[in-house]
Design a protein around this motif. Structure first.
Motif, PDB file in Angstrom:
ATOM      1  N   ARG A 145     -14.869 -27.453  20.171  1.00  0.00           N
ATOM      2  CA  ARG A 145     -14.731 -28.789  19.599  1.00  0.00           C
ATOM      3  C   ARG A 145     -14.907 -28.685  18.096  1.00  0.00           C
ATOM      4  O   ARG A 145     -15.224 -27.613  17.581  1.00  0.00           O
ATOM      5  CB  ARG A 145     -15.812 -29.725  20.171  1.00  0.00           C
ATOM      6  N   GLY A 177     -17.182 -30.137  14.731  1.00  0.00           N
ATOM      7  CA  GLY A 177     -18.612 -30.396  14.573  1.00  0.00           C
ATOM      8  C   GLY A 177     -18.834 -31.804  14.059  1.00  0.00           C
ATOM      9  O   GLY A 177     -17.943 -32.415  13.496  1.00  0.00           O
ATOM     10  N   ASP A 178     -20.042 -32.298  14.261  1.00  0.00           N
ATOM     11  CA  ASP A 178     -20.419 -33.588  13.700  1.00  0.00           C
ATOM     12  C   ASP A 178     -21.763 -33.374  13.025  1.00  0.00           C
ATOM     13  O   ASP A 178     -22.681 -32.870  13.694  1.00  0.00           O
ATOM     14  CB  ASP A 178     -20.507 -34.618  14.826  1.00  0.00           C
ATOM     15  N   PRO A 179     -21.927 -33.649  11.743  1.00  0.00           N
ATOM     16  CA  PRO A 179     -21.052 -34.414  10.858  1.00  0.00           C
ATOM     17  C   PRO A 179     -20.051 -33.582  10.047  1.00  0.00           C
ATOM     18  O   PRO A 179     -19.492 -34.101   9.082  1.00  0.00           O
ATOM     19  CB  PRO A 179     -22.055 -35.092   9.912  1.00  0.00           C
ATOM     20  N   GLU A 180     -19.785 -32.335  10.448  1.00  0.00           N
ATOM     21  CA  GLU A 180     -18.817 -31.547   9.677  1.00  0.00           C
ATOM     22  C   GLU A 180     -17.425 -32.200   9.659  1.00  0.00           C
ATOM     23  O   GLU A 180     -16.725 -32.160   8.647  1.00  0.00           O
ATOM     24  CB  GLU A 180     -18.693 -30.133  10.256  1.00  0.00           C
ATOM     25  N   ASP A 190     -23.709 -28.077   7.475  1.00  0.00           N
ATOM     26  CA  ASP A 190     -24.386 -29.304   7.880  1.00  0.00           C
ATOM     27  C   ASP A 190     -25.895 -29.149   7.729  1.00  0.00           C
ATOM     28  O   ASP A 190     -26.401 -28.038   7.543  1.00  0.00           O
ATOM     29  CB  ASP A 190     -23.990 -29.746   9.291  1.00  0.00           C
ATOM     30  N   GLY A 214     -28.788 -34.483  15.362  1.00  0.00           N
ATOM     31  CA  GLY A 214     -27.362 -34.213  15.523  1.00  0.00           C
ATOM     32  C   GLY A 214     -26.684 -33.931  14.194  1.00  0.00           C
ATOM     33  O   GLY A 214     -25.489 -33.649  14.161  1.00  0.00           O
ATOM     34  N   LYS A 252     -29.291 -30.064   9.650  1.00  0.00           N
ATOM     35  CA  LYS A 252     -29.652 -30.502  11.000  1.00  0.00           C
ATOM     36  C   LYS A 252     -31.035 -31.135  11.088  1.00  0.00           C
ATOM     37  O   LYS A 252     -31.291 -31.920  11.986  1.00  0.00           O
ATOM     38  CB  LYS A 252     -29.602 -29.306  11.950  1.00  0.00           C
ATOM     39  N   PHE A 266     -15.069 -23.758  17.062  1.00  0.00           N
ATOM     40  CA  PHE A 266     -16.100 -23.967  16.038  1.00  0.00           C
ATOM     41  C   PHE A 266     -17.007 -22.740  16.102  1.00  0.00           C
ATOM     42  O   PHE A 266     -17.630 -22.477  17.124  1.00  0.00           O
ATOM     43  CB  PHE A 266     -16.828 -25.256  16.398  1.00  0.00           C
ATOM     44  N   ASN A 312     -18.437 -23.378  19.761  1.00  0.00           N
ATOM     45  CA  ASN A 312     -18.206 -24.658  20.434  1.00  0.00           C
ATOM     46  C   ASN A 312     -16.710 -24.862  20.586  1.00  0.00           C
ATOM     47  O   ASN A 312     -15.929 -24.481  19.712  1.00  0.00           O
ATOM     48  CB  ASN A 312     -18.770 -25.818  19.606  1.00  0.00           C
ATOM     49  N   GLU A 329     -23.309 -19.465  17.411  1.00  0.00           N
ATOM     50  CA  GLU A 329     -22.800 -20.186  18.575  1.00  0.00           C
ATOM     51  C   GLU A 329     -21.309 -20.437  18.430  1.00  0.00           C
ATOM     52  O   GLU A 329     -20.763 -20.405  17.320  1.00  0.00           O
ATOM     53  CB  GLU A 329     -23.514 -21.537  18.730  1.00  0.00           C
TER      54      GLU A 329
HETATM   55  N1  GLY Z   1     -23.184 -30.094  13.471  1.00  0.00           N
HETATM   56  C1  GLY Z   1     -23.310 -29.178  14.523  1.00  0.00           C
HETATM   57  C2  GLY Z   1     -22.530 -29.482  15.716  1.00  0.00           C
HETATM   58  O1  GLY Z   1     -21.680 -30.359  15.731  1.00  0.00           O
HETATM   59  O2  GLY Z   1     -22.758 -28.838  16.707  1.00  0.00           O
END
Ligand code: GLY
Length: 288
Positions: free
Chosen positions: A149, A151-154, A74, A88, A76, A131, A147, A145
């Motif tokens: 969840r 990712g957005d916009p992945e 992505d 984001g 950023k 993630f 997450n 990192e």
């Molecule tokens: N694109 C990074 C995230 O969703 O954290």
């Protein structure tokens, strides 16, 4: 140096400062602890600076077994050439050329397997998405990192490349039968370009009428910051629409995303025109 100061809480992807000067870093550390990012920076993590290129790796797990989904990259920063404030996410690409078989084997062996085993070893009953924000430093993966969840916009490039039925995979997660499910991946490249409100990620206006959505034929338009006002689609956030396209390669897919984004209009719309710039194959230099 550089000094990496990261808000320990959630800060919408904006809670990291990278500073070269120790005096500046100390000042910003005080600002962060005093509320620069609200409660998110009440605790600050000071991290090792890693120089490399990032890739987002996703797995789904039922707690024992896991499947690797397509990786993505992505973009950023708000400005061309990865400059300016963090957002984001302004666009994404999948697959990512440098995340080749060798690299992904390292990610699997050094990161994914130890993580799944580590969760179990620590008695954490986790199932769902993981993630992994990975940085490749000279071909070796480091975790930036985690997450719990997607990712957005992945997501807007990963899910279009998933040929298997996502509900089947969710069923595998819920029933602990993920190992029996198959993950089929579309070999095509998917790219997405984010259309944002002018001014974002700082202050921006909402309520702008969006036209041209129906003129898009060759892309998938995902709505993020939009609202329906009496049948008229209007902007209602900073990141407004993500325009995803397929192609035989990144260049072809991006061309379609940009053409489609060009058909959609709203006042003060902004897009980064260089998504994928760092992944473009450079022509070999002619030898003298
Ligand atoms: N694109 C990074 C995230 O969703 O954290």
């Amino acid at each position: 140096p550089p000094y990496v100061l990261k808000a320990d809480g959630l800060a919408a992807g904006k809670g990291v400062l990278i500073l070269d000067d120790i005096k500046e870093a100390k000042k910003e550390l005080k600002n962060m602890v005093s509320g620069k990012f609200g409660d998110a920076s009440a605790t600050v993590v000071i991290e090792q600076f890693l120089s490399g290129i990032e890739v987002s790796v996703f797995v789904i797990t039922d707690g024992r077994n896991y499947k690797i989904l397509p990786e993505a990259k992505d973009y950023k920063r708000i400005g061309e050439g990865d400059t300016g404030l963090n957002t984001g996410g302004m666009g994404a690409i999948s697959p990512v050329a440098f995340a080749n078989r060798d690299f992904m084997d390292k990610v699997d062996n050094q990161v994914i397997i130890p993580t799944i085993k580590g969760l179990r070893a620590e008695g954490i009953d986790y199932s769902g998405f993981i993630f992994f924000g990975i940085i490749s430093v000279k071909g070796d993966p480091y975790v930036i990192e985690y997450n719990c969840r997607m990712g957005d916009p992945e997501t807007e490039v990963v899910m279009p490349r998933l040929k298997s039925d996502l509900l089947e995979l969710f069923d595998g997660i819920a029933t602990g039968t993920l190992s029996e499910r198959d993950v089929q991946i579309d070999p095509r490249t998917a790219t997405t370009v984010m259309m944002v409100s002018g001014g974002y990620p700082e202050s921006y206006e909402k309520g702008k009428s969006i036209s041209g959505l129906r003129n898009v034929e060759d892309s998938i338009v995902f709505h993020a910051g939009t609202t329906d006002e009496g049948g008229m689609v209007k902007t209602n956030g900073g990141r407004v629409l993500a325009v995803t396209s397929y192609g035989k390669d990144m260049e072809t897919a991006l061309k379609k995303s940009y053409e489609s984004a060009g058909k959609i209009e709203f006042d003060k719309k902004y897009i980064r025109t260089d998504i994928g710039f760092d992944l473009i194959k450079k022509p070999a230099k002619a030898k003298a």
